[in-house]
Design an enzyme around this catalytic site. Structure first.
Site, PDB file in Angstrom:
ATOM      1  N   LYS A  55       7.980  36.668  10.483  1.00 12.01           N
ATOM      2  CA  LYS A  55       8.279  37.364   9.495  1.00 12.01           C
ATOM      3  C   LYS A  55       9.973  37.109   9.322  1.00 12.01           C
ATOM      4  O   LYS A  55      10.476  37.209   8.189  1.00 12.01           O
ATOM      5  CB  LYS A  55       7.495  38.349   9.040  1.00 12.01           C
ATOM      6  CG  LYS A  55       6.810  38.138   8.744  1.00 12.01           C
ATOM      7  CD  LYS A  55       5.417  39.866   9.334  1.00 12.01           C
ATOM      8  CE  LYS A  55       3.948  39.178   9.342  1.00 12.01           C
ATOM      9  NZ  LYS A  55       3.184  40.112   9.274  1.00 12.01           N
ATOM     10  N   GLN A  99       2.536  46.111  11.609  1.00  8.35           N
ATOM     11  CA  GLN A  99       1.928  44.700  12.837  1.00  8.35           C
ATOM     12  C   GLN A  99       0.291  45.229  13.171  1.00  8.35           C
ATOM     13  O   GLN A  99       0.436  46.182  14.281  1.00  8.35           O
ATOM     14  CB  GLN A  99       2.984  44.135  13.681  1.00  8.35           C
ATOM     15  CG  GLN A  99       1.950  42.391  14.149  1.00  8.35           C
ATOM     16  CD  GLN A  99       1.792  42.210  12.812  1.00  8.35           C
ATOM     17  OE1 GLN A  99       2.954  41.445  11.588  1.00  8.35           O
ATOM     18  NE2 GLN A  99       0.605  41.246  13.001  1.00  8.35           N
ATOM     19  N   ASP A 122       2.303  45.257   2.214  1.00  3.18           N
ATOM     20  CA  ASP A 122       1.353  44.496   3.649  1.00  3.18           C
ATOM     21  C   ASP A 122       0.058  44.813   2.087  1.00  3.18           C
ATOM     22  O   ASP A 122      -0.857  44.890   2.036  1.00  3.18           O
ATOM     23  CB  ASP A 122       0.713  45.390   4.715  1.00  3.18           C
ATOM     24  CG  ASP A 122       1.034  44.288   5.550  1.00  3.18           C
ATOM     25  OD1 ASP A 122       1.352  42.870   5.162  1.00  3.18           O
ATOM     26  OD2 ASP A 122       1.019  44.506   7.011  1.00  3.18           O
TER      27      ASP A 122
END
Ligand code: NDP
Length: 295
Positions: A55, A99, A122
């Site tokens: 990322k 994450q 997200d």
């Protein structure tokens, strides 16, 4: 019949190119104003560390600033919440990505709910998911993997309106939001899962199949409706002694048999995989746009 391949590598590259151009224009038009993504990694899980690294690399290529925060595996929920609060308050951070999975002592829902809605790149904040589920409401951010699947369908010219869509898998990160997105795109959606009694009966009438199970090559070509579209989200290791590393990656669909029956199919690797990070870049740009509009 052999299906058309839906090339996620090419489409992902196109999306990343669009974001790179948009970021360059944003910087040029706004005195160097640059989108910023912060990642929070709790612990040292190898797969999670690899995803986070990828990322950051994608951010660099897109001209997006990235800020990595690595916390010890034994961090408390309060410590992770404090990190999220700090990033919520940081004007250089437009997107926050925690994450997953988190260690057991940290409650995922509590952490995801604490992320500023406008930085939820997200798309996992309960309010964003709630808006996704509601008719005539739009979330600020759509979860990256399902958003990538929708872009693949769009780029491949697959009609969703009125289509019978069968999603296999109902996870919060893939199956469930995918079902909501296809419903918004006017498909008739069936969600199958581990308790579904006759999966083949559902698959046989599906114009669009989305497989998000985590079971190597579970869906065979013989179960599919001829000419259907297959979006294979699964990423699984299969032993392969001909490979140096001893395995190769396969999807949840048996590619060799499915390619003979379907009309269009995503390969694994090179299908959905490259789209997830591309959509994260797009969401981060969008978060920067939201913050800029408020300036
Ligand atoms: P989860 O394990 O969270 O969910 C799996 C789903 O599959 C569950 O809903 C489960 O049902 C269902 N399932 C399990 N067994 C069966 C069965 N025999 N028949 C029908 N349904 C079944 O997985 P994820 O959604 O997180 O991931 C799915 C796959 O996608 C994995 O291979 C993962 O690696 C991959 N993935 C790929 C990404 C990408 O970027 N390409 C991103 C995220 C995931 P139940 O709810 O009843 O337990």
């Amino acid at each position: 019949m052999s299906a058309t391949l839906i090339d996620g590598k090419e489409i992902g590259k196109k999306v990343r190119g669009e974001v790179r151009d948009a970021v360059a224009k944003m910087k040029a038009d706004n005195d160097g104003y640059t989108p910023g993504l912060a990642t929070v990694l709790v612990g040292d899980d190898v797969a999670s560390s690899t995803y986070v690294r990828m990322k950051h690399r994608a951010c660099k290529a897109a001209g997006i600033n990235s800020y990595g925060h690595i916390m010890p595996a034994n961090s408390t929920q309060e410590e992770v919440l404090a990190m999220v609060a700090k990033l919520n308050a940081d004007p250089d951070v437009h997107g926050i990505l925690v994450q997953l999975p988190l260690p057991d002592q940290v409650d995922e829902e509590t952490i995801l709910s604490a992320i500023d809605l406008e930085k939820d790149v997200d798309g996992f904040h309960p309010v964003n998911i709630g808006r996704l589920a509601m008719k005539d409401r739009d979330p600020l951010f759509v979860p990256c993997t399902p958003a990538g699947c929708m872009r693949l369908l769009e780029e491949a010219g697959i009609e969703t309106s009125g289509a019978e869509a069968v999603i296999v898998g109902r996870s919060n990160i893939v199956g469930l939001p995918m079902a909501m997105l296809l419903q918004k795109a006017n498909a008739t959606v069936t969600v199958c899962h581990s308790r579904t009694k006759d999966l083949d009966a559902h698959l046989k009438r599906a114009d669009i199949v989305v497989a998000a199970i985590g079971w190597a090559e579970m869906i065979k070509g013989a179960s599919l409706k001829p000419g259907c579209t297959v979006i294979d989200v699964g990423i699984n290791r299969k032993d392969d002694e001909t490979r140096k590393r001893g395995y190769r990656l396969v999807g949840d669909v048996e590619f060799d048999s499915a390619v003979e029956v379907s009309g269009a199919i995503t390969p694994v690797p090179g299908g959905v995989g490259p789209m997830t990070i591309a959509m994260l870049m797009q969401n981060t740009f969008h978060a920067a746009e939201i913050a800029l509009a408020k300036k």
